[in-house]
Design an enzyme around this catalytic site. Structure first.
Site, PDB file in Angstrom:
ATOM      1  CE  LYS A   1      -2.067   3.043   1.839  1.00 25.84           C
ATOM      2  NZ  LYS A   1      -1.853   4.421   1.364  1.00 25.84           N
TER       3      LYS A   1
ATOM      4  N   GLY B   1       6.408   5.203   8.325  1.00 30.24           N
ATOM      5  CA  GLY B   1       5.596   6.417   8.280  1.00 30.24           C
ATOM      6  C   GLY B   1       5.672   7.140   9.611  1.00 30.24           C
ATOM      7  CB  SER B   2       3.548   9.741  11.010  1.00 30.26           C
ATOM      8  OG  SER B   2       2.283   9.119  10.851  1.00 30.26           O
TER       9      SER B   2
ATOM     10  N   GLY C   1       1.800   4.654  12.928  1.00 32.12           N
ATOM     11  CA  GLY C   1       2.447   3.413  13.377  1.00 32.12           C
ATOM     12  C   GLY C   1       1.709   2.800  14.557  1.00 32.12           C
TER      13      GLY C   1
ATOM     14  CD  GLU D   1      12.531   0.590  10.045  1.00 32.32           C
ATOM     15  OE1 GLU D   1      13.098   1.575  10.556  1.00 32.32           O
ATOM     16  OE2 GLU D   1      13.014  -0.541  10.035  1.00 32.32           O
TER      17      GLU D   1
ATOM     18  CB  CYS E   1      12.509   9.137   8.439  1.00 32.71           C
ATOM     19  SG  CYS E   1      13.408   7.909   7.544  1.00 32.71           S
TER      20      CYS E   1
ATOM     21  CD  GLU F   1       9.649  12.816  11.587  1.00 29.37           C
ATOM     22  OE1 GLU F   1       8.492  12.386  11.629  1.00 29.37           O
ATOM     23  OE2 GLU F   1      10.538  12.365  10.863  1.00 29.37           O
TER      24      GLU F   1
HETATM   25  P1  NAD Z   1       1.936   8.637   7.334  1.00 31.16           P
HETATM   26  O1  NAD Z   1       2.165   7.903   8.591  1.00 31.16           O
HETATM   27  O2  NAD Z   1       0.851   9.630   7.284  1.00 31.16           O
HETATM   28  O3  NAD Z   1       1.654   7.634   6.128  1.00 31.16           O
HETATM   29  C1  NAD Z   1       2.424   6.498   5.904  1.00 31.16           C
HETATM   30  C2  NAD Z   1       1.550   5.452   5.231  1.00 31.16           C
HETATM   31  O4  NAD Z   1       0.492   5.111   6.120  1.00 31.16           O
HETATM   32  C3  NAD Z   1       0.891   5.932   3.930  1.00 31.16           C
HETATM   33  O5  NAD Z   1       0.841   4.853   3.015  1.00 31.16           O
HETATM   34  C4  NAD Z   1      -0.501   6.314   4.381  1.00 31.16           C
HETATM   35  O6  NAD Z   1      -1.472   6.213   3.365  1.00 31.16           O
HETATM   36  C5  NAD Z   1      -0.763   5.289   5.476  1.00 31.16           C
HETATM   37  N1  NAD Z   1      -1.744   5.767   6.455  1.00 31.16           N
HETATM   38  C6  NAD Z   1      -2.027   7.055   6.804  1.00 31.16           C
HETATM   39  N2  NAD Z   1      -3.038   7.084   7.702  1.00 31.16           N
HETATM   40  C7  NAD Z   1      -3.389   5.798   7.933  1.00 31.16           C
HETATM   41  C8  NAD Z   1      -4.365   5.185   8.756  1.00 31.16           C
HETATM   42  N3  NAD Z   1      -5.207   5.902   9.523  1.00 31.16           N
HETATM   43  N4  NAD Z   1      -4.447   3.829   8.758  1.00 31.16           N
HETATM   44  C9  NAD Z   1      -3.638   3.084   7.974  1.00 31.16           C
HETATM   45  N5  NAD Z   1      -2.713   3.613   7.155  1.00 31.16           N
HETATM   46  C10 NAD Z   1      -2.562   4.959   7.140  1.00 31.16           C
HETATM   47  O7  NAD Z   1       3.345   9.240   6.980  1.00 31.16           O
HETATM   48  P2  NAD Z   1       3.720  10.119   5.731  1.00 31.16           P
HETATM   49  O8  NAD Z   1       3.169  11.473   6.011  1.00 31.16           O
HETATM   50  O9  NAD Z   1       3.381   9.439   4.464  1.00 31.16           O
HETATM   51  O10 NAD Z   1       5.310  10.067   5.794  1.00 31.16           O
HETATM   52  C11 NAD Z   1       6.061  10.889   6.586  1.00 31.16           C
HETATM   53  C12 NAD Z   1       6.411  10.206   7.890  1.00 31.16           C
HETATM   54  O11 NAD Z   1       7.091   8.958   7.676  1.00 31.16           O
HETATM   55  C13 NAD Z   1       7.362  11.007   8.684  1.00 31.16           C
HETATM   56  O12 NAD Z   1       6.959  11.037  10.024  1.00 31.16           O
HETATM   57  C14 NAD Z   1       8.706  10.282   8.544  1.00 31.16           C
HETATM   58  O13 NAD Z   1       9.634  10.521   9.525  1.00 31.16           O
HETATM   59  C15 NAD Z   1       8.288   8.888   8.460  1.00 31.16           C
HETATM   60  N6  NAD Z   1       9.280   8.072   7.762  1.00 31.16           N
HETATM   61  C16 NAD Z   1      10.043   7.190   8.463  1.00 31.16           C
HETATM   62  C17 NAD Z   1      11.006   6.429   7.844  1.00 31.16           C
HETATM   63  C18 NAD Z   1      11.849   5.423   8.577  1.00 31.16           C
HETATM   64  O14 NAD Z   1      12.432   4.572   7.943  1.00 31.16           O
HETATM   65  N7  NAD Z   1      11.959   5.464   9.860  1.00 31.16           N
HETATM   66  C19 NAD Z   1      11.178   6.551   6.479  1.00 31.16           C
HETATM   67  C20 NAD Z   1      10.392   7.462   5.786  1.00 31.16           C
HETATM   68  C21 NAD Z   1       9.439   8.216   6.447  1.00 31.16           C
END
Ligand code: NAD
Length: 498
Positions: A188, A241-242, A246, A264, A299, A401
């Protein structure tokens, strides 16, 4: 290719926006779509399918039946290896198309998309394929009356949920090891950056990954993402993601089938620059790249500069000098080094932090502007490389962040204070230490809670080492052979020899 050629190629490309389920491109069951907006100029690029529960269910069913049928999970290791190596080759054969999709979709500078994102994804598939016949099981030291083996078994159906900042790279970190050991995958991608994932799934089929083994469901997080997290037939979700989302995946797992979850999450990585740093210019170069690369949407980006107060002014001047040389521009221009932020929403978020810096009265020593770098890009989402000094570590600028090209500078007086400030963060993803004293470097490294610590360098990385964090940066590790453990379970077989 030069700028004009990339522009011409961009004009002629028609991105595929349908999902990829059971070996076929398909619209969402609902027929609904989501508009794809190019960060470089705000133009409409096309549409992706708005996958929801019914689509996720189809993809998981396809993944499960492929797994149970053994069309991939039951293949000889060498056969899986050959297919994944072919996929790596196909990625390189399609490198210009993939780079262009990634650049248009995310705003990554085309040079980085071509030389870093695509190459890194290709290397990741090849690396896991090549690793496969070098990883052995165990024979346990059992009594003479038994032969006991411990082997790795694929988990089954893996849900991979990834963010928009490095779609090709982060997807490969999850999909490659998961497929290598025989799992089926439902990926996804983020709703803001799905185009490269659809293309990779098509290439995987062409390489020989059987239908149903690798599926891509596009859509919003709270729809397709949640449906995957809650699905009772998914064995594991690997999420990047965030931190907020997570945690939701941990909740989804608890509410459904107790599936495994690896997270992550974000970071607020500190550089610790001591007064005995060997080469201030080298530090300045690494620090600027470490925060301005990909417009700060990394990130583990080094967003906090902790510097000894005796050299702070000198270092900031050096950073200003290096930072002024960054070329901000159209991502399709191969000369561009810093480009657009992913979306209008994120752009507003980053601008909010710039406003906060003004309200709280800190000095903006570099950048701070948000206008388009050239005519024709006015609809795009740009932020200049920005350096803000005199920031207390308690400020939201130093704690949250920002995910933009914004460096906060904080000073310290001694090693203890440097370590205290470095650890005074909810995150623990990465850090760097700049000193020529090897003992100090080791001592400080031991005290800093971070998944990766660089010494006298920053952001050098490779598939050979694990990546992930402590504290609110998550748990579980992508990359390296450890990722193979993440997508397998151990099986003990106890054979009675009488
Ligand atoms: P996000 O958490 O909003 O989204 C990440 C993924 O989760 C996307 O595919 C999104 O569609 C999905 N998602 C969003 N809301 C959801 C929900 N309610 N239920 C299920 N899935 C959902 O993050 P973002 O805004 O896409 O990315 C930025 C964040 O990711 C930053 O906080 C960044 O630090 C982090 N990040 C971490 C790493 C790492 O390896 N540690 C790498 C890249 C990004």
């Amino acid at each position: 290719m030069d700028y004009k050629q990339w522009l011409a190629k961009a004009d002629s490309i028609q991105p595929e926006g349908r999902m990829f389920i059971n070996g076929k491109l398909s619209q969402a069951q609902s027929g609904e779509t989501i508009a794809v907006i190019a960060p470089r100029n705000g133009a409409h690029l096309g549409k992706i399918a708005r996958g929801q529960l019914a689509d996720v269910d189809l993809a998981v069913k396809a993944a499960r039946s492929a797994f149970d049928a053994g069309v991939w999970s039951g293949l000889d290791v060498r056969a899986r290896q050959a297919v994944l190596i072919r996929l790596s080759d196909l990625i390189l054969e399609h490198q210009e198309e993939l780079a262009l999709l990634e650049s248009l979709d995310t705003g990554h500078p085309i040079s980085d998309a071509l030389n870093v994102d695509v190459k890194s994804a290709a290397r990741t598939y090849r690396w896991y394929a090549e690793a496969l016949d070098k990883v052995y099981g165990e024979v346990a030291p059992a009594p003479n009356s038994a032969l006991v083996t411990v082997t790795r078994e694929p988990l089954g159906v893996i849900g991979a949920v990834v963010p928009w900042n490095y779609p090709l790279i982060i997807s490969a970190w999850k999909v490659a090891p998961a497929l290598a050991v025989g799992n089926s995958v439902v990926l996804k991608p983020a709703e803001d950056a799905s185009l490269s994932a659809i293309k990779i799934a098509q290439l995987a089929l062409e390489a020989g990954v059987p239908a149903g083994v690798f599926n891509v469901v596009t859509g919003y997080g709270n729809e397709a993402g949640a449906a995957l997290g809650l699905h009772p037939d998914v064995d594991k979700v690997s999420f990047t993601g965030s931190p907020t989302v997570g945690r939701m995946f941990q909740g989804y797992a608890a509410q459904s089938n107790g599936k495994q979850v690896a997270l992550e999450l974000g970071g607020k990585s500190p550089h610790l620059v001591f007064e005995d740093v060997e080469d201030l210019n080298a530090a300045a170069v690494a620090i600027t790249w470490g925060i301005f690369y990909n417009a700060g949407q990394t990130c583990h980006g080094g967003s906090r500069l902790l510097v000894h107060d005796s050299i702070a002014e000198q270092l900031v001047q050096e950073i200003e000098k290096v930072g002024r040389q960054f070329v901000l521009g159209d991502p399709l221009d191969p000369k561009t080094q810093v480009s657009a932020i992913i979306s209008e929403r994120q752009h507003k978020r980053v601008c909010g932090y710039l406003d906060l810096a003004k309200q709280e009265g800190y000095s903006v020593r570099l950048g701070g502007g948000t206008s388009a770098p050239a005519a024709g890009l006015e609809g795009g989402f740009y932020v200049q490389p920005t350096v803000i000094t005199e920031v207390p570590n308690s400020s939201r600028l130093a704690q949250e962040e920002i995910f933009g090209p914004v460096l906060s500078v904080i000073t310290f007086k001694d090693d203890q204070e440097a370590v205290r400030l470095a650890n005074d963060s909810e995150y623990g993803l990465a850090a760097s230490i700049w000193t020529k004293d090897i003992t100090r470097a080791h001592k400080v490294s031991r005290s800093v809670r971070a998944g990766t610590v660089w010494i006298n360098t920053f952001d050098v990385a490779d598939i050979i080492v694990p990546f992930g964090g402590f504290k609110n940066s998550g748990f579980g590790r992508d990359r390296s052979l450890h990722a193979l453990d993440s997508y397998t379970g151990l099986k003990t077989t106890w054979l009675n020899l009488g």
